[in-house]
Design a protein around this motif. Structure first.
Motif, PDB file in Angstrom:
ATOM      1  N   GLY A 175       8.133  -2.949   2.313  1.00 10.94           N
ATOM      2  CA  GLY A 175       6.742  -3.034   2.766  1.00 10.94           C
ATOM      3  C   GLY A 175       6.300  -4.423   3.189  1.00 10.94           C
ATOM      4  N   GLY A 176       5.025  -4.711   2.870  1.00 11.38           N
ATOM      5  CA  GLY A 176       4.366  -5.911   3.378  1.00 11.38           C
ATOM      6  C   GLY A 176       5.087  -7.208   3.056  1.00 11.38           C
ATOM      7  N   ARG A 214       7.911  -7.804   5.514  1.00 11.16           N
ATOM      8  CA  ARG A 214       7.288  -8.238   6.776  1.00 11.16           C
ATOM      9  C   ARG A 214       6.914  -9.725   6.680  1.00 11.16           C
ATOM     10  NH1 ARG A 214       2.025  -5.859   6.080  1.00 11.16           N
ATOM     11  NH2 ARG A 214       1.633  -7.837   5.067  1.00 11.16           N
ATOM     12  N   ASN A 260       3.232 -14.217   0.417  1.00  9.97           N
ATOM     13  CA  ASN A 260       2.904 -12.903  -0.135  1.00  9.97           C
ATOM     14  C   ASN A 260       3.784 -12.708  -1.365  1.00  9.97           C
ATOM     15  OD1 ASN A 260       2.493 -10.228  -0.720  1.00  9.97           O
ATOM     16  ND2 ASN A 260       2.771  -9.474   1.375  1.00  9.97           N
ATOM     17  N   ASP A 307       6.697  -4.964  -3.904  1.00  6.68           N
ATOM     18  CA  ASP A 307       6.773  -3.500  -3.983  1.00  6.68           C
ATOM     19  C   ASP A 307       8.242  -3.134  -4.003  1.00  6.68           C
ATOM     20  OD1 ASP A 307       4.157  -2.332  -3.888  1.00  6.68           O
ATOM     21  OD2 ASP A 307       3.950  -3.203  -1.881  1.00  6.68           O
ATOM     22  N   ARG A 352       7.409   7.574   5.821  1.00  4.48           N
ATOM     23  CA  ARG A 352       6.044   8.034   5.526  1.00  4.48           C
ATOM     24  C   ARG A 352       5.020   6.914   5.706  1.00  4.48           C
ATOM     25  NH1 ARG A 352       4.044   6.175   0.762  1.00  4.48           N
ATOM     26  NH2 ARG A 352       5.567   4.968  -0.405  1.00  4.48           N
ATOM     27  N   ARG A 353       5.466   5.710   6.038  1.00  2.00           N
ATOM     28  CA  ARG A 353       4.556   4.554   6.068  1.00  2.00           C
ATOM     29  C   ARG A 353       3.780   4.436   7.371  1.00  2.00           C
ATOM     30  NH1 ARG A 353       5.902   0.952   1.651  1.00  2.00           N
ATOM     31  NH2 ARG A 353       7.223   2.241   0.345  1.00  2.00           N
ATOM     32  N   ASP A 354       2.834   3.482   7.367  1.00  3.80           N
ATOM     33  CA  ASP A 354       1.877   3.419   8.482  1.00  3.80           C
ATOM     34  C   ASP A 354       2.447   2.849   9.776  1.00  3.80           C
ATOM     35  OD1 ASP A 354       2.039   0.943   7.261  1.00  3.80           O
ATOM     36  OD2 ASP A 354      -0.115   0.757   6.839  1.00  3.80           O
ATOM     37  N   ASN A 414       5.840  -2.417   8.678  1.00  3.30           N
ATOM     38  CA  ASN A 414       5.788  -2.246   7.218  1.00  3.30           C
ATOM     39  C   ASN A 414       6.918  -1.360   6.697  1.00  3.30           C
ATOM     40  OD1 ASN A 414       3.482  -3.790   6.992  1.00  3.30           O
ATOM     41  ND2 ASN A 414       2.081  -2.046   7.156  1.00  3.30           N
ATOM     42  N   ASP A 456      -3.589  10.509   8.430  1.00  5.55           N
ATOM     43  CA  ASP A 456      -4.317   9.534   7.629  1.00  5.55           C
ATOM     44  C   ASP A 456      -5.071   8.579   8.554  1.00  5.55           C
ATOM     45  OD1 ASP A 456      -5.230   7.543   6.033  1.00  5.55           O
ATOM     46  OD2 ASP A 456      -3.306   7.021   5.148  1.00  5.55           O
ATOM     47  N   THR A 512      -7.301   6.518   7.922  1.00  9.03           N
ATOM     48  CA  THR A 512      -7.558   5.134   7.458  1.00  9.03           C
ATOM     49  C   THR A 512      -6.628   4.178   8.191  1.00  9.03           C
ATOM     50  OG1 THR A 512      -5.983   5.168   5.615  1.00  9.03           O
ATOM     51  CG2 THR A 512      -8.241   5.828   5.115  1.00  9.03           C
ATOM     52  N   ARG A 513      -5.528   4.700   8.716  1.00  3.04           N
ATOM     53  CA  ARG A 513      -4.584   3.851   9.453  1.00  3.04           C
ATOM     54  C   ARG A 513      -5.206   3.281  10.729  1.00  3.04           C
ATOM     55  NH1 ARG A 513       0.600   7.822   8.438  1.00  3.04           N
ATOM     56  NH2 ARG A 513       1.081   7.009   6.354  1.00  3.04           N
ATOM     57  N   ARG A 552      -6.632   0.254   9.375  1.00  5.03           N
ATOM     58  CA  ARG A 552      -5.545  -0.648   8.955  1.00  5.03           C
ATOM     59  C   ARG A 552      -4.872  -1.299  10.155  1.00  5.03           C
ATOM     60  NH1 ARG A 552      -3.601  -0.053   3.784  1.00  5.03           N
ATOM     61  NH2 ARG A 552      -1.508  -0.649   4.432  1.00  5.03           N
ATOM     62  N   TYR A 559      -4.363  -5.375  10.687  1.00  6.23           N
ATOM     63  CA  TYR A 559      -3.102  -6.102  10.916  1.00  6.23           C
ATOM     64  C   TYR A 559      -3.105  -6.789  12.275  1.00  6.23           C
ATOM     65  CZ  TYR A 559      -0.967  -3.731   6.915  1.00  6.23           C
ATOM     66  OH  TYR A 559      -0.676  -3.280   5.663  1.00  6.23           O
ATOM     67  N   ARG A 595      -5.304  -9.849  11.936  1.00  7.52           N
ATOM     68  CA  ARG A 595      -4.784 -10.807  10.954  1.00  7.52           C
ATOM     69  C   ARG A 595      -3.583 -11.559  11.516  1.00  7.52           C
ATOM     70  NH1 ARG A 595      -1.474  -8.775   5.830  1.00  7.52           N
ATOM     71  NH2 ARG A 595      -3.424  -7.825   5.171  1.00  7.52           N
ATOM     72  N   ARG A 652     -12.461   6.179   0.410  1.00  9.58           N
ATOM     73  CA  ARG A 652     -11.304   5.611   1.123  1.00  9.58           C
ATOM     74  C   ARG A 652     -11.750   4.683   2.258  1.00  9.58           C
ATOM     75  NH1 ARG A 652      -6.947   9.355   3.028  1.00  9.58           N
ATOM     76  NH2 ARG A 652      -5.665   7.493   2.801  1.00  9.58           N
TER      77      ARG A 652
HETATM   78  N1  CTP Z   1       0.601   2.520   3.518  1.00  7.11           N
HETATM   79  C1  CTP Z   1       0.550   3.560   4.460  1.00  7.11           C
HETATM   80  N2  CTP Z   1      -0.631   4.184   4.747  1.00  7.11           N
HETATM   81  C2  CTP Z   1      -1.769   3.781   4.124  1.00  7.11           C
HETATM   82  C3  CTP Z   1      -1.738   2.751   3.166  1.00  7.11           C
HETATM   83  C4  CTP Z   1      -0.520   2.136   2.894  1.00  7.11           C
HETATM   84  O1  CTP Z   1       1.573   3.904   5.025  1.00  7.11           O
HETATM   85  N3  CTP Z   1      -2.911   4.396   4.416  1.00  7.11           N
HETATM   86  C5  CTP Z   1       1.902   1.857   3.245  1.00  7.11           C
HETATM   87  C6  CTP Z   1       2.110   0.631   4.108  1.00  7.11           C
HETATM   88  O2  CTP Z   1       3.306   0.775   4.798  1.00  7.11           O
HETATM   89  C7  CTP Z   1       2.170  -0.548   3.175  1.00  7.11           C
HETATM   90  C8  CTP Z   1       2.394   0.090   1.802  1.00  7.11           C
HETATM   91  O3  CTP Z   1       1.968   1.441   1.898  1.00  7.11           O
HETATM   92  O4  CTP Z   1       3.190  -1.445   3.487  1.00  7.11           O
HETATM   93  C9  CTP Z   1       1.613  -0.617   0.735  1.00  7.11           C
HETATM   94  O5  CTP Z   1       0.238  -0.621   1.057  1.00  7.11           O
HETATM   95  P1  CTP Z   1      -0.658  -1.901   0.869  1.00  7.11           P
HETATM   96  O6  CTP Z   1      -0.468  -2.437  -0.484  1.00  7.11           O
HETATM   97  O7  CTP Z   1      -2.043  -1.582   1.315  1.00  7.11           O
HETATM   98  O8  CTP Z   1      -0.033  -2.863   1.983  1.00  7.11           O
HETATM   99  P2  CTP Z   1       0.732  -4.217   1.847  1.00  7.11           P
HETATM  100  O9  CTP Z   1       1.625  -4.255   3.036  1.00  7.11           O
HETATM  101  O10 CTP Z   1       1.351  -4.389   0.517  1.00  7.11           O
HETATM  102  O11 CTP Z   1      -0.461  -5.266   1.943  1.00  7.11           O
HETATM  103  P3  CTP Z   1      -0.925  -6.034   3.214  1.00  7.11           P
HETATM  104  O12 CTP Z   1      -0.271  -5.378   4.333  1.00  7.11           O
HETATM  105  O13 CTP Z   1      -2.429  -5.934   3.260  1.00  7.11           O
HETATM  106  O14 CTP Z   1      -0.440  -7.434   3.085  1.00  7.11           O
END
Ligand code: CTP
Length: 416
Positions: free
Chosen positions: A41-42, A45, A53, A57, A127-129, A133, A173, A175-176, A179, A183, A186, A213
């Motif tokens: 994950g993050g 990256r 960071n 995870d 399954r990730r966004d 990540n 989802d 919320t992506r 998100r 990103y 940022r 959420r």
């Molecule tokens: N994730 C996702 N869909 C979401 C929330 C999170 O797929 N709605 C996944 C992302 O791939 C992310 C991981 O879950 O890498 C962890 O989520 P989060 O802790 O929010 O992201 P980080 O990458 O750890 O933190 P950030 O990117 O803000 O530095």
């Protein structure tokens, strides 16, 4: 960005020694049980981007809770487990690490939380966004440091692109949507063109997301270094109006957020102050709509109500002839972020000056005499005491009295 397939020296250089040792030990323990362990994950990256960071995870192909229990023994740490999700959080010293059993997810309906079942690392990453990540690093000793990049994350990092993994990502989802813009701003990346097209197509799906959420996503934005950049972008893409049509991510907001940072320096402005500024253009009724859409907790809701009701008093506060006691009565009882938001938003420099006087001086002013002192002076307990204390408070605020002795003289005079 380093073009490498083994991240062990990045890990060594960028992470604190205690975390590096921890990951090596964790890899050894997992391997001794025939399990695979990955950093995901993050943080991966950010290792590639050279950004700080320390939020580790870990994903286990095996049993995360069991591994966490063993690591808690080694680190003398504490764990919190979530058996339903096969996850655990391990805390020791100042560190906190999340461990999860590799899993796949399915969504019963858009916006619902996913149904999870154990799966492979590939499932877990899929399954990730966003692709950036989805990278992982092997932690078991025989493959330590090796980068796993199944979905083109490194290429997208190199080309500064935010890309979803499949067509339905924003539907599953929404919320992506928020998100992706967090990103993008940022990291100063761009949404990959198909991702942008799908984001625009799926904006109506934002209605499927619960208030809790969405509030969480908004709070994450407000904790970023420059939240206004993200909010302006969400306005441009018509995402912000889905939160409330009267919200504006514009130059006015950007200027106020910048001033809020100057005022709060060296700390960052609180989420409360930022939300109060964001909601500033809303009418009282519109604020109520936002409060219920975001299911704001009591204190935050109160801040928005205070902000709105104080906004209505700014005209009175702009009167240069106001006595200090009147300034006090206009501002007293409102939450600090609401007062600060109005300070930053006020057009009148007189109003701003009055607010500053209140914050730096008037709110601390109190009479020296107490109710007990008044009783000792022979005043019968009852409403008269409260009334006299109030008059003393006003006299103090307006500088008509400056000492305890003076207060006693004043009270004696009032009593005739
Ligand atoms: N994730 C996702 N869909 C979401 C929330 C999170 O797929 N709605 C996944 C992302 O791939 C992310 C991981 O879950 O890498 C962890 O989520 P989060 O802790 O929010 O992201 P980080 O990458 O750890 O933190 P950030 O990117 O803000 O530095």
């Amino acid at each position: 960005m380093p073009d490498i397939s083994n991240l062990s020296s990045e890990i060594e250089k960028q992470l604190p020694a205690e975390l590096v040792d921890f990951m090596r030990r964790a890899g050894e323990v997992a391997a001794s049980q025939g399990q695979s362990l990955y950093l995901v994950g993050g943080v991966v990256r950010d290792l590639l981007l050279g950004r700080t960071n320390f939020d580790l995870d870990l994903v286990v192909e095996g049993d995360a809770i069991n591994l966490a229990q063993q690591l808690a023994g080694i680190t003398q740490g504490k764990i919190i487990t979530h058996p339903r999700f096969h996850t655990a959080k391990l805390k020791w010293n100042k560190w906190s690490v999340d461990l999860a059993t590799a899993r796949s997810e399915t969504y019963d309906k858009p916006g619902a939380l996913p149904r999870v079942k154990p799966g492979s690392l590939a499932n877990d990453l899929f399954r990730r966004d966003f692709t950036i990540n989805t990278m992982a690093v092997e932690l078991i000793p025989s493959r330590y440091g090796r980068l796993i990049d199944l979905y083109g994350g490194r290429d997208d990092l190199k080309h500064k692109l935010i890309r979803i993994l499949h067509e339905r990502s924003f539907i599953d989802d929404a919320t992506r949507i928020w998100r992706s813009l967090r990103y993008e701003q940022r990291l100063d990346f761009k949404l990959e063109p198909d991702t942008l097209r799908l984001l625009e197509r799926d904006i109506p799906m934002l209605d499927t997301i619960s208030g809790d959420r969405i509030r969480h996503e908004l709070e994450l934005i407000l904790k970023e270094e420059f939240p206004e950049k993200i909010l302006c972008r969400t306005e441009e893409l018509k995402v912000l109006p889905k939160l409330h049509p009267a919200l504006k991510g514009d130059g006015w907001l950007a200027e106020r957020f910048g001033q809020a940072r100057q005022l709060s320096y060296p700390d960052l402005p609180s989420v409360e102050l930022y939300i109060a500024l964001l909601a500033y253009p809303l009418t009282g009724e519109e604020s109520e709509e936002l409060i219920s859409r975001l299911r704001l907790p009591k204190s935050l809701a109160q801040t928005l109500r205070d902000t709105s009701s104080l906004k209505a008093k700014l005209e009175s506060l702009a009167d240069p002839e106001l006595a200090p006691s009147s300034i006090y009565h206009l501002l007293h009882g409102y939450s600090q972020p609401a007062i600060t938001a109005n300070y930053l938003a006020a057009d009148s420099s007189t109003a701003r000056q009055h607010i500053q006087t209140f914050l730096s001086k008037l709110r601390y002013v109190k009479p020296s005499l107490t109710g007990n002192d008044l009783k000792k002076m022979g005043i019968a307990p009852g409403p008269q005491i409260k009334e006299i204390l109030q008059r003393l408070h006003e006299a103090r605020l307006d500088g008509k009295v400056t000492s305890k002795k003076g207060e006693e003289r004043l009270v004696s005079g009032w009593l005739g």
